[in-house]
Design a protein around this motif. Structure first.
Motif, PDB file in Angstrom:
ATOM      1  N   GLY A 120      -1.224   2.421  -8.523  1.00 32.06           N
ATOM      2  CA  GLY A 120      -1.476   3.850  -8.636  1.00 32.06           C
ATOM      3  C   GLY A 120      -0.727   4.729  -7.661  1.00 32.06           C
ATOM      4  N   LEU A 121       0.302   4.207  -7.030  1.00 34.70           N
ATOM      5  CA  LEU A 121       1.131   4.992  -6.114  1.00 34.70           C
ATOM      6  C   LEU A 121       2.545   5.090  -6.687  1.00 34.70           C
ATOM      7  CD1 LEU A 121      -0.156   3.257  -2.893  1.00 34.70           C
ATOM      8  CD2 LEU A 121      -0.839   5.492  -3.757  1.00 34.70           C
ATOM      9  N   PRO A 122       2.695   5.727  -7.839  1.00 32.79           N
ATOM     10  CA  PRO A 122       3.958   5.689  -8.579  1.00 32.79           C
ATOM     11  C   PRO A 122       5.126   6.407  -7.910  1.00 32.79           C
ATOM     12  CG  PRO A 122       2.489   7.264  -9.586  1.00 32.79           C
ATOM     13  CD  PRO A 122       1.698   6.545  -8.518  1.00 32.79           C
ATOM     14  N   ASN A 123       4.864   7.312  -7.013  1.00 34.01           N
ATOM     15  CA  ASN A 123       5.950   8.082  -6.412  1.00 34.01           C
ATOM     16  C   ASN A 123       6.457   7.489  -5.099  1.00 34.01           C
ATOM     17  OD1 ASN A 123       5.876   9.996  -8.509  1.00 34.01           O
ATOM     18  ND2 ASN A 123       4.153  10.997  -7.524  1.00 34.01           N
ATOM     19  N   TRP A 124       5.915   6.377  -4.681  1.00 38.22           N
ATOM     20  CA  TRP A 124       6.346   5.762  -3.427  1.00 38.22           C
ATOM     21  C   TRP A 124       7.596   4.922  -3.651  1.00 38.22           C
ATOM     22  CZ3 TRP A 124       2.616   3.936   0.834  1.00 38.22           C
ATOM     23  CH2 TRP A 124       1.779   4.978   1.195  1.00 38.22           C
ATOM     24  N   ASP A 125       8.514   4.997  -2.668  1.00 35.38           N
ATOM     25  CA  ASP A 125       9.679   4.117  -2.685  1.00 35.38           C
ATOM     26  C   ASP A 125       9.612   3.231  -1.439  1.00 35.38           C
ATOM     27  OD1 ASP A 125      10.646   5.619  -0.492  1.00 35.38           O
ATOM     28  OD2 ASP A 125      12.023   6.770  -1.736  1.00 35.38           O
ATOM     29  N   GLU A 126      10.616   2.387  -1.234  1.00 38.71           N
ATOM     30  CA  GLU A 126      10.589   1.433  -0.126  1.00 38.71           C
ATOM     31  C   GLU A 126      10.554   2.127   1.236  1.00 38.71           C
ATOM     32  OE1 GLU A 126      13.497  -1.715  -0.547  1.00 38.71           O
ATOM     33  OE2 GLU A 126      13.063  -1.859  -2.682  1.00 38.71           O
ATOM     34  N   VAL A 127      11.213   3.261   1.374  1.00 42.24           N
ATOM     35  CA  VAL A 127      11.198   3.995   2.645  1.00 42.24           C
ATOM     36  C   VAL A 127       9.793   4.534   2.913  1.00 42.24           C
ATOM     37  CG1 VAL A 127      12.104   6.003   3.888  1.00 42.24           C
ATOM     38  CG2 VAL A 127      13.647   4.575   2.526  1.00 42.24           C
ATOM     39  N   ASP A 128       9.152   5.096   1.888  1.00 35.32           N
ATOM     40  CA  ASP A 128       7.775   5.588   2.045  1.00 35.32           C
ATOM     41  C   ASP A 128       6.851   4.465   2.510  1.00 35.32           C
ATOM     42  OD1 ASP A 128       8.391   8.181   1.076  1.00 35.32           O
ATOM     43  OD2 ASP A 128       8.091   7.524  -0.997  1.00 35.32           O
ATOM     44  N   VAL A 129       6.979   3.317   1.882  1.00 32.38           N
ATOM     45  CA  VAL A 129       6.124   2.186   2.216  1.00 32.38           C
ATOM     46  C   VAL A 129       6.381   1.716   3.647  1.00 32.38           C
ATOM     47  CG1 VAL A 129       5.604  -0.225   1.655  1.00 32.38           C
ATOM     48  CG2 VAL A 129       5.846   1.454  -0.181  1.00 32.38           C
ATOM     49  N   ALA A 130       7.634   1.567   4.026  1.00 30.99           N
ATOM     50  CA  ALA A 130       7.986   1.073   5.357  1.00 30.99           C
ATOM     51  C   ALA A 130       7.535   2.022   6.460  1.00 30.99           C
ATOM     52  CB  ALA A 130       9.489   0.838   5.453  1.00 30.99           C
ATOM     53  N   GLU A 131       7.541   3.320   6.190  1.00 26.90           N
ATOM     54  CA  GLU A 131       7.245   4.308   7.226  1.00 26.90           C
ATOM     55  C   GLU A 131       5.807   4.823   7.188  1.00 26.90           C
ATOM     56  OE1 GLU A 131      10.241   7.326   6.797  1.00 26.90           O
ATOM     57  OE2 GLU A 131      11.797   6.015   7.616  1.00 26.90           O
ATOM     58  N   SER A 132       5.035   4.427   6.214  1.00 25.24           N
ATOM     59  CA  SER A 132       3.683   4.957   6.061  1.00 25.24           C
ATOM     60  C   SER A 132       2.762   4.497   7.184  1.00 25.24           C
ATOM     61  CB  SER A 132       3.077   4.522   4.724  1.00 25.24           C
ATOM     62  OG  SER A 132       1.733   4.961   4.657  1.00 25.24           O
ATOM     63  N   GLY A 133       2.063   5.439   7.755  1.00 21.40           N
ATOM     64  CA  GLY A 133       1.039   5.116   8.732  1.00 21.40           C
ATOM     65  C   GLY A 133      -0.275   4.737   8.076  1.00 21.40           C
ATOM     66  N   LEU A 134      -0.335   4.773   6.760  1.00 21.83           N
ATOM     67  CA  LEU A 134      -1.553   4.463   6.030  1.00 21.83           C
ATOM     68  C   LEU A 134      -1.687   2.981   5.696  1.00 21.83           C
ATOM     69  CD1 LEU A 134      -1.475   7.496   3.577  1.00 21.83           C
ATOM     70  CD2 LEU A 134      -2.790   7.261   5.692  1.00 21.83           C
ATOM     71  N   ILE A 135      -0.612   2.234   5.924  1.00 24.95           N
ATOM     72  CA  ILE A 135      -0.637   0.794   5.640  1.00 24.95           C
ATOM     73  C   ILE A 135      -0.916   0.055   6.935  1.00 24.95           C
ATOM     74  CG2 ILE A 135       0.715  -1.201   4.880  1.00 24.95           C
ATOM     75  CD1 ILE A 135       2.267   0.720   3.051  1.00 24.95           C
ATOM     76  N   GLU A 136      -1.894  -0.847   6.893  1.00 27.97           N
ATOM     77  CA  GLU A 136      -2.196  -1.699   8.045  1.00 27.97           C
ATOM     78  C   GLU A 136      -1.351  -2.960   7.925  1.00 27.97           C
ATOM     79  OE1 GLU A 136      -6.331  -2.586   8.825  1.00 27.97           O
ATOM     80  OE2 GLU A 136      -6.918  -0.700   7.857  1.00 27.97           O
ATOM     81  N   TRP A 137      -0.442  -3.132   8.857  1.00 29.49           N
ATOM     82  CA  TRP A 137       0.422  -4.313   8.874  1.00 29.49           C
ATOM     83  C   TRP A 137      -0.161  -5.319   9.850  1.00 29.49           C
ATOM     84  CZ3 TRP A 137       4.478  -4.616   5.542  1.00 29.49           C
ATOM     85  CH2 TRP A 137       4.929  -3.428   4.970  1.00 29.49           C
ATOM     86  N   HIS A 138      -0.565  -6.474   9.371  1.00 32.41           N
ATOM     87  CA  HIS A 138      -1.105  -7.531  10.225  1.00 32.41           C
ATOM     88  C   HIS A 138      -0.054  -8.626  10.345  1.00 32.41           C
ATOM     89  CE1 HIS A 138      -5.591  -6.434   9.537  1.00 32.41           C
ATOM     90  NE2 HIS A 138      -4.832  -5.388   9.265  1.00 32.41           N
ATOM     91  N   GLY A 139       0.224  -9.037  11.576  1.00 32.80           N
ATOM     92  CA  GLY A 139       1.168 -10.134  11.782  1.00 32.80           C
ATOM     93  C   GLY A 139       2.620  -9.727  11.649  1.00 32.80           C
ATOM     94  N   GLY A 140       2.939  -8.480  11.902  1.00 32.76           N
ATOM     95  CA  GLY A 140       4.315  -7.998  11.840  1.00 32.76           C
ATOM     96  C   GLY A 140       4.430  -6.821  10.897  1.00 32.76           C
ATOM     97  N   GLY A 141       5.454  -6.044  11.103  1.00 26.53           N
ATOM     98  CA  GLY A 141       5.680  -4.846  10.309  1.00 26.53           C
ATOM     99  C   GLY A 141       6.441  -5.102   9.027  1.00 26.53           C
TER     100      GLY A 141
END
Length: 70
Positions: A43-64
């Motif tokens: 349901g996040l159709p407008n996101w691209d790889e840059v949005d995903v990599a830079e988003s502060g809304l994603i919790e990255w566990h064990g590395g970015g």
């Protein structure tokens, strides 16, 4: 998106990272491209790889966003 919780778990021993959105496992991503595809399908159709990599809304566990192998 701020209402949704996205967790990317640490890489497994065989590679790839489990992806969870709002407590539901979406699948395993083996790259930033895979993760972006899973999130678009969730349901996040407008996101691209840059949005995903830079988003502060994603919790990255064990590395970015650059870590995909143990």
């Amino acid at each position: 998106m701020s209402e949704r919780r996205v967790i990317v778990f640490p890489p497994s021993e065989t590679g790839g990272r489990q992806v969870d959105v709002d407590g539901e496992i979406l699948g395993t991503a083996y790259s930033l491209h895979d993760l972006t595809t899973l999130l678009r399908n969730a349901g996040l159709p407008n996101w691209d790889e840059v949005d995903v990599a830079e988003s502060g809304l994603i919790e990255w566990h064990g590395g970015g966003p650059e870590v995909w192998k143990p």
